[in-house]
Design an enzyme around this catalytic site. Structure first.
Site, short mmCIF file in Angstrom:
data_model
loop_
_atom_site.label_atom_id
_atom_site.label_comp_id
_atom_site.label_asym_id
_atom_site.label_seq_id
_atom_site.Cartn_x
_atom_site.Cartn_y
_atom_site.Cartn_z
N ARG A 89 0.86 -1.20 0.00
CA ARG A 89 0.00 0.00 0.00
C ARG A 89 0.90 1.25 0.00
NH1 ARG A 89 -0.48 -2.39 4.87
NH2 ARG A 89 -2.72 -2.81 4.95
N ASP B 39 5.80 -7.62 1.63
CA ASP B 39 5.21 -6.88 2.74
C ASP B 39 4.88 -7.85 3.86
OD1 ASP B 39 3.65 -3.84 2.70
OD2 ASP B 39 3.14 -5.23 4.33
N ASP C 269 9.21 -10.06 5.79
CA ASP C 269 9.41 -9.29 7.01
C ASP C 269 10.83 -8.75 6.97
OD1 ASP C 269 9.84 -8.24 9.49
OD2 ASP C 269 9.23 -10.02 10.62
N VAL C 270 10.96 -7.44 6.83
CA VAL C 270 12.30 -6.85 6.65
C VAL C 270 13.18 -6.98 7.90
CG1 VAL C 270 11.57 -5.19 4.89
CG2 VAL C 270 11.56 -4.49 7.30
N ASN D 87 11.57 0.49 1.61
CA ASN D 87 10.49 1.44 1.87
C ASN D 87 9.70 1.12 3.14
OD1 ASN D 87 8.08 3.26 0.98
ND2 ASN D 87 7.19 1.19 1.07
N TYR E 218 10.80 7.87 15.87
CA TYR E 218 10.70 7.88 14.40
C TYR E 218 11.75 8.84 13.81
CZ TYR E 218 8.56 8.37 9.72
OH TYR E 218 8.33 8.39 8.37
N LYS F 39 14.85 7.91 11.19
CA LYS F 39 15.04 8.48 9.85
C LYS F 39 16.37 9.24 9.75
CE LYS F 39 11.30 6.76 8.06
NZ LYS F 39 11.39 5.71 7.02
N THR G 99 -1.02 8.92 3.02
CA THR G 99 -1.17 7.46 3.07
C THR G 99 -1.76 7.14 4.44
OG1 THR G 99 0.95 7.06 4.17
CG2 THR G 99 0.99 7.19 1.76
P1 NAD Z 1 2.06 2.67 4.82
O1 NAD Z 1 1.73 2.32 6.20
O2 NAD Z 1 0.99 3.10 3.90
O3 NAD Z 1 2.87 1.48 4.10
C1 NAD Z 1 3.99 0.88 4.74
C2 NAD Z 1 3.98 -0.62 4.46
O4 NAD Z 1 5.10 -1.20 5.16
C3 NAD Z 1 2.72 -1.32 4.99
O5 NAD Z 1 2.09 -2.04 3.95
C4 NAD Z 1 3.26 -2.25 6.07
O6 NAD Z 1 2.54 -3.49 6.18
C5 NAD Z 1 4.69 -2.48 5.61
N1 NAD Z 1 5.55 -2.99 6.69
C6 NAD Z 1 5.57 -2.62 8.00
N2 NAD Z 1 6.43 -3.38 8.68
C7 NAD Z 1 6.99 -4.23 7.79
C8 NAD Z 1 7.97 -5.26 7.89
N3 NAD Z 1 8.52 -5.60 9.08
N4 NAD Z 1 8.34 -5.92 6.77
C9 NAD Z 1 7.76 -5.61 5.58
N5 NAD Z 1 6.82 -4.69 5.43
C10 NAD Z 1 6.44 -3.99 6.52
O7 NAD Z 1 3.17 3.84 4.92
P2 NAD Z 1 3.78 4.81 3.79
O8 NAD Z 1 3.32 6.18 4.11
O9 NAD Z 1 3.55 4.25 2.44
O10 NAD Z 1 5.32 4.73 4.21
C11 NAD Z 1 6.32 4.16 3.39
C12 NAD Z 1 7.67 4.73 3.82
O11 NAD Z 1 7.67 6.15 3.62
C13 NAD Z 1 7.99 4.51 5.30
O12 NAD Z 1 9.36 4.20 5.44
C14 NAD Z 1 7.69 5.86 5.91
O13 NAD Z 1 8.40 6.08 7.11
C15 NAD Z 1 8.11 6.80 4.80
N6 NAD Z 1 7.51 8.12 4.86
C16 NAD Z 1 6.16 8.28 4.90
C17 NAD Z 1 5.63 9.56 5.02
C18 NAD Z 1 4.13 9.79 5.10
O14 NAD Z 1 3.73 10.86 5.59
N7 NAD Z 1 3.29 8.86 4.65
C19 NAD Z 1 6.46 10.68 5.07
C20 NAD Z 1 7.84 10.46 5.04
C21 NAD Z 1 8.37 9.20 4.93
#
Ligand code: NAD
Length: 277
Positions: free
Chosen positions: A19, A40, A62-63, A89, A154, A158, A189
């Site tokens: 997602r 994922d 699982d990362v 990601n 968090y 980062k 998201t």
């Molecule tokens: P999201 O929650 O929509 O998607 C993240 C996905 O990572 C999920 O599907 C989740 O199941 C998966 N995940 C979690 N733990 C996991 C694991 N152990 N192994 C494999 N998969 C795992 O979040 P997003 O907004 O799409 O975030 C993606 C990346 O972008 C993240 O690293 C987040 O920190 C970064 N980010 C997001 C934002 C924001 O505002 N959305 C801003 C800056 C950075």
């Protein structure tokens, strides 16, 4: 204009691709002819997304588990081809004040957001080095260059991703393998559910982050900030003395955005999911 013809045929692995930003990136790259593998921890959703879009490979990953990560990458190389690009990601963002954060959540944030990125980079690199080509793209955040109340662990995670990725870029400078970081602002998201962006900082759409990643693959560089305006604001604020920079961030509302301004009801489903992975 970006010459996206370079994307055609590339094998791209995206963690956390079920997602959000990961899925938007997979979709954008597939449209340009890349072969996509998404992994994922949420097996049901990754299978649903992978089937709906017809990606080459999708499944549980699982990362934080070396055996799971390694076998997923092996499967990609066996059934899709040598990995050209790995996008680390997967990430979680539970919010709240530090004293209220259960220790197992503190560890889980670091495990997924930091160890998962280090592990993925190491496993990707081991495959790419003998071929003298490849690109590891780590998703950091503008939170990696700033400090935002309600996100201390968090933020730490980062900041770590940025320092780690910059170091690898130098360490493997002449290896043919590239390293880049992506620094999104608050993005629409599930991870950002119920959070109101600070003033002047409109939230990004996941497709904008995907476009930036496409741009990085076509023309690699050390980092890309999205949106450009948010990137400039955070860099300028970062150059100022703390007392001034912190005052500006507070005036923009950053002090409350991830604490008392959070719409708890809108955020509940995400917090429940993030705290259970
Ligand atoms: P999201 O929650 O929509 O998607 C993240 C996905 O990572 C999920 O599907 C989740 O199941 C998966 N995940 C979690 N733990 C996991 C694991 N152990 N192994 C494999 N998969 C795992 O979040 P997003 O907004 O799409 O975030 C993606 C990346 O972008 C993240 O690293 C987040 O920190 C970064 N980010 C997001 C934002 C924001 O505002 N959305 C801003 C800056 C950075």
């Amino acid at each position: 204009m970006t010459d996206t013809s370079k994307i055609r045929g590339k094998v791209v692995v995206i963690t956390g691709g079920a997602r959000g930003i990961g899925l938007a990136t997979a979709t954008a790259l597939q449209a340009l002819g890349a072969k996509i593998a998404i992994g994922d921890i949420d097996e049901a959703t990754v299978k649903e997304s992978g089937t709906a879009r017809g990606f080459e490979l999708y499944g549980k990953l699982d990362v934080t588990d070396p055996a799971s990560f390694e076998s997923f990458l092996d499967e990609v190389e066996r059934s899709v081809g040598p990995i050209d690009v790995l996008v680390n990601n997967a990430g979680i963002m539970p919010t709240g004040k530090l004293v209220d954060e259960p220790d197992q959540i503190t560890r889980r944030i670091l495990d997924i957001n930091v160890y998962g990125v280090i592990l993925g980079s190491k496993l990707g690199l081991a495959r790419m080095l003998p071929r003298k080509r490849g690109h590891v793209i780590n998703i950091a955040s503008l939170a990696g260059e700033t400090h935002i109340p309600g996100l201390a662990t968090y933020n730490a995670s980062k900041h770590a991703v940025l320092g780690f990725t910059d170091t690898l870029r130098e360490e493997y400078r002449d290896s043919g393998v590239r390293f880049s970081s992506v620094l999104p602002t608050l993005t629409n998201t599930e991870l950002g559910a119920g959070v109101t962006a600070p003033k002047l900082l409109r939230p990004a759409e996941p497709e904008e982050i995907a476009d930036a990643i496409v741009g990085l693959i076509v023309a690699p560089k050390s980092k890309v900030r999205v949106t450009a305006v948010a990137g400039i604001i955070s860099q300028v604020v970062g150059l100022l003395p703390d007392v001034v920079g912190d005052g500006i961030a507070r005036a923009l509302g950053a002090g409350h955005a991830f604490l008392d301004d959070v719409d708890v009801a809108k955020r509940k489903a995400y917090e429940d999911r993030a705290r259970s992975v």
